[in-house]
Design a protein around this motif. Sequence first.
Motif, PDB file in Angstrom:
ATOM      1  N   GLY A 107       0.817  -1.219   0.000  1.00  0.00           N
ATOM      2  CA  GLY A 107       0.000   0.000   0.000  1.00  0.00           C
ATOM      3  C   GLY A 107       0.843   1.259   0.000  1.00  0.00           C
ATOM      4  N   VAL A 108       1.905   1.263   0.799  1.00  0.00           N
ATOM      5  CA  VAL A 108       2.813   2.415   0.837  1.00  0.00           C
ATOM      6  C   VAL A 108       3.485   2.599  -0.522  1.00  0.00           C
ATOM      7  CG1 VAL A 108       4.969   3.302   1.837  1.00  0.00           C
ATOM      8  CG2 VAL A 108       3.185   2.376   3.325  1.00  0.00           C
ATOM      9  N   LEU A 109       3.952   1.506  -1.113  1.00  0.00           N
ATOM     10  CA  LEU A 109       4.605   1.593  -2.423  1.00  0.00           C
ATOM     11  C   LEU A 109       3.634   2.076  -3.504  1.00  0.00           C
ATOM     12  CD1 LEU A 109       6.843  -1.605  -2.343  1.00  0.00           C
ATOM     13  CD2 LEU A 109       7.579   0.783  -2.106  1.00  0.00           C
ATOM     14  N   VAL A 110       2.403   1.609  -3.448  1.00  0.00           N
ATOM     15  CA  VAL A 110       1.396   2.082  -4.403  1.00  0.00           C
ATOM     16  C   VAL A 110       1.141   3.571  -4.198  1.00  0.00           C
ATOM     17  CG1 VAL A 110      -1.054   1.939  -5.016  1.00  0.00           C
ATOM     18  CG2 VAL A 110       0.294  -0.140  -4.812  1.00  0.00           C
ATOM     19  N   GLY A 111       1.064   3.998  -2.947  1.00  0.00           N
ATOM     20  CA  GLY A 111       0.868   5.422  -2.662  1.00  0.00           C
ATOM     21  C   GLY A 111       1.989   6.278  -3.222  1.00  0.00           C
ATOM     22  N   ILE A 112       3.226   5.819  -3.044  1.00  0.00           N
ATOM     23  CA  ILE A 112       4.369   6.550  -3.596  1.00  0.00           C
ATOM     24  C   ILE A 112       4.286   6.577  -5.119  1.00  0.00           C
ATOM     25  CG2 ILE A 112       6.882   6.457  -3.900  1.00  0.00           C
ATOM     26  CD1 ILE A 112       6.976   5.314  -0.990  1.00  0.00           C
ATOM     27  N   GLY A 113       3.938   5.429  -5.706  1.00  0.00           N
ATOM     28  CA  GLY A 113       3.830   5.357  -7.167  1.00  0.00           C
ATOM     29  C   GLY A 113       2.753   6.265  -7.740  1.00  0.00           C
ATOM     30  N   THR A 114       1.642   6.378  -7.037  1.00  0.00           N
ATOM     31  CA  THR A 114       0.579   7.249  -7.553  1.00  0.00           C
ATOM     32  C   THR A 114       0.986   8.713  -7.499  1.00  0.00           C
ATOM     33  OG1 THR A 114      -0.560   7.358  -5.411  1.00  0.00           O
ATOM     34  CG2 THR A 114      -1.283   5.666  -6.963  1.00  0.00           C
ATOM     35  N   ARG A 115       1.784   9.073  -6.523  1.00  0.00           N
ATOM     36  CA  ARG A 115       2.266  10.463  -6.464  1.00  0.00           C
ATOM     37  C   ARG A 115       3.302  10.698  -7.558  1.00  0.00           C
ATOM     38  NH1 ARG A 115      -0.617  13.924  -5.542  1.00  0.00           N
ATOM     39  NH2 ARG A 115      -1.797  12.318  -6.510  1.00  0.00           N
ATOM     40  N   LEU A 116       4.210   9.737  -7.758  1.00  0.00           N
ATOM     41  CA  LEU A 116       5.222   9.891  -8.806  1.00  0.00           C
ATOM     42  C   LEU A 116       4.573   9.915 -10.191  1.00  0.00           C
ATOM     43  CD1 LEU A 116       8.039   7.489  -7.520  1.00  0.00           C
ATOM     44  CD2 LEU A 116       8.070   9.990  -7.539  1.00  0.00           C
ATOM     45  N   GLY A 117       3.540   9.083 -10.381  1.00  0.00           N
ATOM     46  CA  GLY A 117       2.867   8.993 -11.674  1.00  0.00           C
ATOM     47  C   GLY A 117       1.782  10.035 -11.872  1.00  0.00           C
ATOM     48  N   LYS A 118       1.632  10.927 -10.893  1.00  0.00           N
ATOM     49  CA  LYS A 118       0.619  11.991 -10.946  1.00  0.00           C
ATOM     50  C   LYS A 118      -0.785  11.429 -11.143  1.00  0.00           C
ATOM     51  CE  LYS A 118       3.547  15.625 -11.246  1.00  0.00           C
ATOM     52  NZ  LYS A 118       4.477  15.451 -10.174  1.00  0.00           N
ATOM     53  N   GLY A 119      -1.069  10.332 -10.460  1.00  0.00           N
ATOM     54  CA  GLY A 119      -2.402   9.768 -10.531  1.00  0.00           C
ATOM     55  C   GLY A 119      -2.386   8.273 -10.308  1.00  0.00           C
ATOM     56  N   CYS A 120      -3.575   7.719 -10.194  1.00  0.00           N
ATOM     57  CA  CYS A 120      -3.727   6.300  -9.872  1.00  0.00           C
ATOM     58  C   CYS A 120      -4.381   5.561 -11.038  1.00  0.00           C
ATOM     59  CB  CYS A 120      -4.583   6.158  -8.610  1.00  0.00           C
ATOM     60  SG  CYS A 120      -6.231   6.866  -8.808  1.00  0.00           S
ATOM     61  N   THR A 121      -4.618   4.294 -10.817  1.00  0.00           N
ATOM     62  CA  THR A 121      -5.220   3.492 -11.879  1.00  0.00           C
ATOM     63  C   THR A 121      -6.649   3.930 -12.187  1.00  0.00           C
ATOM     64  OG1 THR A 121      -5.795   1.845 -10.225  1.00  0.00           O
ATOM     65  CG2 THR A 121      -3.806   1.457 -11.497  1.00  0.00           C
ATOM     66  N   SER A 122      -7.365   4.430 -11.204  1.00  0.00           N
ATOM     67  CA  SER A 122      -8.726   4.893 -11.507  1.00  0.00           C
ATOM     68  C   SER A 122      -8.690   6.180 -12.311  1.00  0.00           C
ATOM     69  CB  SER A 122      -9.554   5.067 -10.228  1.00  0.00           C
ATOM     70  OG  SER A 122      -8.967   5.998  -9.357  1.00  0.00           O
ATOM     71  N   GLY A 123      -7.794   7.093 -11.952  1.00  0.00           N
ATOM     72  CA  GLY A 123      -7.703   8.343 -12.708  1.00  0.00           C
ATOM     73  C   GLY A 123      -7.137   8.140 -14.096  1.00  0.00           C
ATOM     74  N   HIS A 124      -5.984   7.463 -14.175  1.00  0.00           N
ATOM     75  CA  HIS A 124      -5.353   7.243 -15.477  1.00  0.00           C
ATOM     76  C   HIS A 124      -6.012   6.103 -16.242  1.00  0.00           C
ATOM     77  CE1 HIS A 124      -2.133  10.102 -15.235  1.00  0.00           C
ATOM     78  NE2 HIS A 124      -1.698   9.609 -14.077  1.00  0.00           N
ATOM     79  N   GLY A 125      -6.217   4.973 -15.567  1.00  0.00           N
ATOM     80  CA  GLY A 125      -6.691   3.774 -16.248  1.00  0.00           C
ATOM     81  C   GLY A 125      -8.121   3.837 -16.702  1.00  0.00           C
TER      82      GLY A 125
END
Length: 161
Positions: A107-125
Motif C-alpha cells: 500500500g505504501v509503495l502504491v501510494g508513492i507510485g501514484t504520487r510519482l505517476g501523478k495519478g492512480c489506476t482509476s484516474g489514469h486507467g
Amino acid sequence: MDPLAVVAGFFPNGITRYLVGGLLIGVGVATIYLGTGIIAGASTFLETTLSYASGLSRFNRAKYVGSRDWRVVFTVGIVVGGAVYAVTFQDGIWVTQVQPWRLAVGGVLVGIGTRLGKGCTSGHGVCGVGSISNTSLVNVVTFVGFAVGTALLVQAAGVSP
C-alpha cells in the motif's frame, strides 16, 4: 474455435460480475465528471483529507479544499462497496492469504507510485484512457509493465503469500 468460448476461458467465475462492475465504474466516473468537471481519481484522497486538519499550504490548495467532501464520499464508497460485496458474495471481508505486513508495504509503495505517476489506476486507467489522454496511456502501460515484472520477479524468487 468459438470466440466466446475463448473469452469465457479467461473468466472461470463467469463474466457477469465483471461486466456489472465495469458498468458501475463507468457510470460512477461519468457522473462525477459530468457533475463536477473533475476526473474521479482516488490518489488525491490523502491530500484532500489532510486539508481538514493541516495548515500546510500544500494540503490547502483550492483544488483540494473545493473537492474534499465529495472525494471523501467517493473513497468511503469504494471501501464500503467492496465490503458489502465481500460480505454478501464471499466468505467475509478478509479473503487473502497475503500477510498483513506485505499488504501494508504494498500500500505504501502504491501510494508513492501514484504520487510519482501523478495519478492512480482509476484516474489514469479508467478516466484518462477513456479520454484518450496520451499521458494516461503511457502511465497505464507503465503500471501494467511494472505489475507484470514485479509479479514475475516475486514468483521467480519463490515468494508466496
